[in-house]
Write a protein that holds these residues in place. Sequence first.
Motif, PDB file in Angstrom:
ATOM      1  N   MET A   1       0.836  -1.212   0.000  1.00  0.00           N
ATOM      2  CA  MET A   1       0.000   0.000   0.000  1.00  0.00           C
ATOM      3  C   MET A   1       0.868   1.260   0.000  1.00  0.00           C
ATOM      4  SD  MET A   1      -2.699   1.239   2.928  1.00  0.00           S
ATOM      5  CE  MET A   1      -4.264   0.806   2.222  1.00  0.00           C
ATOM      6  N   ARG A   2       0.542   2.195  -0.881  1.00  0.00           N
ATOM      7  CA  ARG A   2       1.254   3.472  -0.867  1.00  0.00           C
ATOM      8  C   ARG A   2       0.848   4.230   0.386  1.00  0.00           C
ATOM      9  NH1 ARG A   2      -1.169   6.248  -4.611  1.00  0.00           N
ATOM     10  NH2 ARG A   2       0.233   8.042  -4.481  1.00  0.00           N
ATOM     11  N   PRO A   3       1.799   4.896   1.048  1.00  0.00           N
ATOM     12  CA  PRO A   3       1.449   5.617   2.280  1.00  0.00           C
ATOM     13  C   PRO A   3       0.303   6.609   2.079  1.00  0.00           C
ATOM     14  CG  PRO A   3       3.838   5.682   1.891  1.00  0.00           C
ATOM     15  CD  PRO A   3       3.230   4.998   0.717  1.00  0.00           C
ATOM     16  N   GLU A   4       0.239   7.227   0.886  1.00  0.00           N
ATOM     17  CA  GLU A   4      -0.830   8.208   0.615  1.00  0.00           C
ATOM     18  C   GLU A   4      -2.221   7.583   0.679  1.00  0.00           C
ATOM     19  OE1 GLU A   4       1.892   7.912  -1.131  1.00  0.00           O
ATOM     20  OE2 GLU A   4       2.848   9.883  -1.207  1.00  0.00           O
ATOM     21  N   GLU A   5      -2.284   6.254   0.466  1.00  0.00           N
ATOM     22  CA  GLU A   5      -3.584   5.581   0.559  1.00  0.00           C
ATOM     23  C   GLU A   5      -3.980   5.370   2.020  1.00  0.00           C
ATOM     24  OE1 GLU A   5      -3.706   2.001  -1.913  1.00  0.00           O
ATOM     25  OE2 GLU A   5      -2.204   2.968  -3.177  1.00  0.00           O
ATOM     26  N   LEU A   6      -2.983   5.295   2.879  1.00  0.00           N
ATOM     27  CA  LEU A   6      -3.266   5.076   4.307  1.00  0.00           C
ATOM     28  C   LEU A   6      -3.691   6.369   4.997  1.00  0.00           C
ATOM     29  CD1 LEU A   6      -3.306   3.299   6.808  1.00  0.00           C
ATOM     30  CD2 LEU A   6      -0.809   3.527   6.964  1.00  0.00           C
ATOM     31  N   LEU A   7      -3.040   7.476   4.606  1.00  0.00           N
ATOM     32  CA  LEU A   7      -3.319   8.756   5.278  1.00  0.00           C
ATOM     33  C   LEU A   7      -3.103   9.879   4.273  1.00  0.00           C
ATOM     34  CD1 LEU A   7      -4.009   9.057   8.317  1.00  0.00           C
ATOM     35  CD2 LEU A   7      -1.596   9.512   8.751  1.00  0.00           C
ATOM     36  N   HIS A   8      -4.098  10.730   4.111  1.00  0.00           N
ATOM     37  CA  HIS A   8      -3.907  11.835   3.177  1.00  0.00           C
ATOM     38  C   HIS A   8      -4.727  13.054   3.598  1.00  0.00           C
ATOM     39  CE1 HIS A   8      -7.839  11.165   1.358  1.00  0.00           C
ATOM     40  NE2 HIS A   8      -7.556   9.880   1.337  1.00  0.00           N
ATOM     41  N   PRO A   9      -4.321  14.237   3.158  1.00  0.00           N
ATOM     42  CA  PRO A   9      -5.081  15.438   3.531  1.00  0.00           C
ATOM     43  C   PRO A   9      -6.460  15.443   2.885  1.00  0.00           C
ATOM     44  CG  PRO A   9      -2.915  16.017   2.628  1.00  0.00           C
ATOM     45  CD  PRO A   9      -3.147  14.572   2.333  1.00  0.00           C
ATOM     46  N   ALA A  10      -7.456  15.871   3.642  1.00  0.00           N
ATOM     47  CA  ALA A  10      -8.818  16.083   3.153  1.00  0.00           C
ATOM     48  C   ALA A  10      -9.240  17.436   3.722  1.00  0.00           C
ATOM     49  CB  ALA A  10      -9.726  14.962   3.652  1.00  0.00           C
ATOM     50  N   PRO A  11     -10.345  18.016   3.196  1.00  0.00           N
ATOM     51  CA  PRO A  11     -10.742  19.340   3.709  1.00  0.00           C
ATOM     52  C   PRO A  11     -10.938  19.354   5.225  1.00  0.00           C
ATOM     53  CG  PRO A  11     -12.001  18.777   1.753  1.00  0.00           C
ATOM     54  CD  PRO A  11     -11.188  17.563   2.098  1.00  0.00           C
ATOM     55  N   GLU A  12     -11.364  18.222   5.793  1.00  0.00           N
ATOM     56  CA  GLU A  12     -11.621  18.174   7.246  1.00  0.00           C
ATOM     57  C   GLU A  12     -10.338  18.003   8.055  1.00  0.00           C
ATOM     58  OE1 GLU A  12     -12.985  16.249   4.987  1.00  0.00           O
ATOM     59  OE2 GLU A  12     -15.175  16.443   5.066  1.00  0.00           O
ATOM     60  N   GLY A  13      -9.288  17.493   7.402  1.00  0.00           N
ATOM     61  CA  GLY A  13      -8.037  17.217   8.120  1.00  0.00           C
ATOM     62  C   GLY A  13      -7.361  15.989   7.530  1.00  0.00           C
ATOM     63  N   LEU A  14      -6.394  15.461   8.243  1.00  0.00           N
ATOM     64  CA  LEU A  14      -5.667  14.282   7.771  1.00  0.00           C
ATOM     65  C   LEU A  14      -6.571  13.054   7.918  1.00  0.00           C
ATOM     66  CD1 LEU A  14      -2.772  13.966   6.723  1.00  0.00           C
ATOM     67  CD2 LEU A  14      -2.045  13.593   9.088  1.00  0.00           C
ATOM     68  N   TYR A  15      -6.833  12.350   6.796  1.00  0.00           N
ATOM     69  CA  TYR A  15      -7.844  11.294   6.798  1.00  0.00           C
ATOM     70  C   TYR A  15      -7.235   9.918   6.550  1.00  0.00           C
ATOM     71  CZ  TYR A  15     -12.086   8.712   5.539  1.00  0.00           C
ATOM     72  OH  TYR A  15     -13.106   7.791   5.494  1.00  0.00           O
ATOM     73  N   CYS A  16      -7.714   8.944   7.298  1.00  0.00           N
ATOM     74  CA  CYS A  16      -7.332   7.543   7.087  1.00  0.00           C
ATOM     75  C   CYS A  16      -8.567   6.788   6.601  1.00  0.00           C
ATOM     76  CB  CYS A  16      -6.830   6.926   8.399  1.00  0.00           C
ATOM     77  SG  CYS A  16      -6.502   5.152   8.259  1.00  0.00           S
ATOM     78  N   PRO A  17      -8.652   6.501   5.272  1.00  0.00           N
ATOM     79  CA  PRO A  17      -9.848   5.831   4.742  1.00  0.00           C
ATOM     80  C   PRO A  17     -10.045   4.424   5.322  1.00  0.00           C
ATOM     81  CG  PRO A  17      -8.445   6.688   2.959  1.00  0.00           C
ATOM     82  CD  PRO A  17      -7.670   6.820   4.223  1.00  0.00           C
ATOM     83  N   ALA A  18      -8.967   3.660   5.486  1.00  0.00           N
ATOM     84  CA  ALA A  18      -9.108   2.281   5.983  1.00  0.00           C
ATOM     85  C   ALA A  18      -9.708   2.273   7.393  1.00  0.00           C
ATOM     86  CB  ALA A  18      -7.749   1.584   5.972  1.00  0.00           C
TER      87      ALA A  18
END
Length: 338
Positions: A1-18
């Motif tokens: 998994m690319r690190p960007e898929e684990l945690l990335h900026p979103a308008p609300e803040g740093l988001y972890c989709p998993a």
Amino acid sequence: MRPEELLHPAPEGLYCPAGDFYIDPVRPVDRALVTHGHADHARAGNNHVLATSQTLDIMRIRFGEHYARTSQIADYGKPLNINGVTVTFYPAGHVLGSAQIAVEYQGTRIVASGDYKRVADKTCAPFEPVACDVFITEATFGLPVFRHPRPADEITKLLQSLQLLPERSHIVGAYALGKAQRVISLLRQAGYDAPIYLHGALEKLCQYYQSQGVALGELRPATSETTHQKADFAGSLIIAPPAAMADRWSRRFPDPVSCYASGWMRIRQRAKQSGIELPLILSDHCDWDELTDTITELSPSQAWVTHGREEALVRWCTLNSITAKPLHLVGYEDEADI
Ligand SMILES: [Zn+2]
């Protein structure tokens, strides 16, 4: 998994989709992980908050009982599972209760360090280096010009001024969470044992620090106009939020020497413009050497740089063979040194 898929900026803040959670969201979300109690990182209105017990207490003190619908304590060093993602909080050395958050999933570990510093500070647990693939670092003082002097030397300046000007009072501007208590703690470590007077806005958090075992000595309210004559404050030391120094409140003290404890006091122009007589260079953020030493020590595959002077630190990483990029998170103060 690319690190960007684990945690990335979103308008609300740093988001972890998993894990479906945000770290230090700037807008209300369902699940928030909060690194520390400063107002630009900890906000009221989230559905569920996970933070250290001290950060949760600080949020309760600042926002009231209803700062979130539910909350959960994260103990330092104890892994928790959120939708299959492992999160672990580690001390950040920034203010009481502050934490870095390690996020781990399918063999990739990202550490979001929030705000942090490396110099000794008796008012909070020291920063704990955590090996990781990606280290997310702040860059509030991310320019080589920022080298913080020794805190004890700055406190000596203040003590010397108190000695030289016994007829005057000294008002030290310091933020309510962390800085005020650190100034007091440093004064006590330097042997200053007279009562220290507090602006009302600092009382609750100072009491909370004391309840958590941080030694602050005798503190007295500086708010009562009726019980104190102006002359009673001659030679005394008062701690106040920076905003209070310029207003009517400060006129009750005899010819106050205005002092300001902030990393920004390194910039003389700023001290001058704000009419500060005695600037004290004291920060709860890393200076340039602490930032680069920490990245060298952790030696992550990647460094993601956020809030502050991102470009210089990104460039330094690149020159030192560490892949780096600015994160461009919005909503975090770089002005306030809070
Ligand atoms: Zn902070």
